[in-house]
Design an enzyme around this catalytic site. Structure first.
Site, PDB file in Angstrom:
ATOM      1  N   HIS A   1       0.512  -0.822   0.088  1.00 42.55           N
ATOM      2  CA  HIS A   1       0.309  -0.265   0.262  1.00 42.55           C
ATOM      3  C   HIS A   1       1.019   1.266   0.038  1.00 42.55           C
ATOM      4  O   HIS A   1       2.036   0.931   0.824  1.00 42.55           O
ATOM      5  CB  HIS A   1      -0.717  -0.134   1.431  1.00 42.55           C
ATOM      6  CG  HIS A   1      -2.106   0.861   1.383  1.00 42.55           C
ATOM      7  ND1 HIS A   1      -2.797   0.893   0.588  1.00 42.55           N
ATOM      8  CD2 HIS A   1      -1.999   1.733   1.873  1.00 42.55           C
ATOM      9  CE1 HIS A   1      -3.716   2.150   0.159  1.00 42.55           C
ATOM     10  NE2 HIS A   1      -3.306   2.891   1.512  1.00 42.55           N
TER      11      HIS A   1
ATOM     12  N   HIS B   1      -3.357   8.971   0.879  1.00 39.89           N
ATOM     13  CA  HIS B   1      -3.617   7.534   0.203  1.00 39.89           C
ATOM     14  C   HIS B   1      -4.567   6.994  -0.499  1.00 39.89           C
ATOM     15  O   HIS B   1      -5.735   7.986   0.144  1.00 39.89           O
ATOM     16  CB  HIS B   1      -3.237   6.558   1.072  1.00 39.89           C
ATOM     17  CG  HIS B   1      -3.618   6.141   2.643  1.00 39.89           C
ATOM     18  ND1 HIS B   1      -4.588   5.025   2.665  1.00 39.89           N
ATOM     19  CD2 HIS B   1      -4.568   7.318   2.914  1.00 39.89           C
ATOM     20  CE1 HIS B   1      -5.286   5.059   4.052  1.00 39.89           C
ATOM     21  NE2 HIS B   1      -5.358   6.662   4.840  1.00 39.89           N
TER      22      HIS B   1
ATOM     23  N   CYS C   1      -4.306   3.096  -5.236  1.00 43.45           N
ATOM     24  CA  CYS C   1      -3.361   2.525  -4.905  1.00 43.45           C
ATOM     25  C   CYS C   1      -1.590   3.776  -5.251  1.00 43.45           C
ATOM     26  O   CYS C   1      -0.722   4.758  -5.102  1.00 43.45           O
ATOM     27  CB  CYS C   1      -2.829   2.916  -3.462  1.00 43.45           C
ATOM     28  SG  CYS C   1      -2.340   1.766  -3.438  1.00 43.45           S
TER      29      CYS C   1
END
Length: 231
Positions: free
Chosen positions: A64, A76, A162
């Site tokens: 991530h 994010h 992401c």
């Protein structure tokens, strides 16, 4: 039903992750590694990050990414079915919300504390710079690009995730190495002639269980034939 979908998605990603490891090149010999730039070391949330830094944390099946904005805040992108629901968006995102966000192709760029973003994992700092096709933009510009995108966005597991968000902010061009690796794995799977044989056997099994009909015979013929011709 949602638990089943979560389980199936996790198994799919796990299968892809296992296969991807076999596609990666073997580690370089010690003599070669000594000449390369040292790999970035993980840091904790207490580290003093700079505005515009690219942060990445390992998850079970993927990595991530986020952009540090300063004052302990990280922007994010995460899939979230409640991406337009005001106050409820600020609540902790559950697995159910994540799965529904993936399926509905909805997401939000949200700002959380570094500790919440890391979720107990070590953080890699600007590690993507080593593999990026472009040089990083100035930190202030990176942070401003991230701040302008805060809010609801469309989502795609492969084409707008992401990693695309942070590479767009930091390098000016959206790109995902995770997507590239998954596509390479998928290409190798299609090119493997054993896939055609396996789908043919599954097709015969489906016709044996549910009888011969257009719904069973056509996929049983077309899918193996397509895979065989593509291999």
């Amino acid at each position: 039903m949602l638990d089943t979908l979560t389980f199936l998605l996790e198994k799919l990603f796990l299968l892809a992750h296992v296969k991807l490891t076999s596609l990666l090149p073997p580690p370089a010999p010690p003599a070669c590694r000594d000449r390369e730039e040292a790999a970035p070391q993980p840091v904790g949330p207490e580290h003093r990050f700079l505005r515009g830094d690219l942060l990445e944390v390992p998850r079970t099946l993927f990595t991530h990414f986020g952009i540090y904005l300063g004052d302990g805040r990280v922007a994010h992108l995460i899939p979230d079915v409640l991406s337009g629901d005001g106050r409820r968006v600020l609540e902790t995102v559950t697995n159910t919300r994540l799965v529904l966000g993936v399926l509905s192709k909805r997401a939000s760029v949200r700002v959380d504390l570094v500790e919440d973003f890391a979720y107990g994992a070590a953080i890699l700092l600007n590690a993507t710079d080593r593999a990026a096709r472009r040089s990083a933009l100035p930190g202030e510009e990176v942070a401003r690009r991230a701040e302008r995108l805060v809010g609801c966005v469309s989502y795609s597991l492969l084409w707008n995730n992401c990693e695309h968000f942070v590479t767009h902010c930091r390098y000016g061009s959206a790109h995902s190495l995770q997507t590239d690796k998954f596509c390479e794995w998928l290409k190798s799977l299609i090119r493997d002639q054993r896939s055609a044989v396996l789908t043919a056997l599954l097709g015969l099994l489906s016709m044996a269980c549910w009888g011969v009909s257009p719904g069973t015979s056509l996929p049983s013929l077309l899918v193996p034939f397509t895979l065989w011709m593509a291999s």
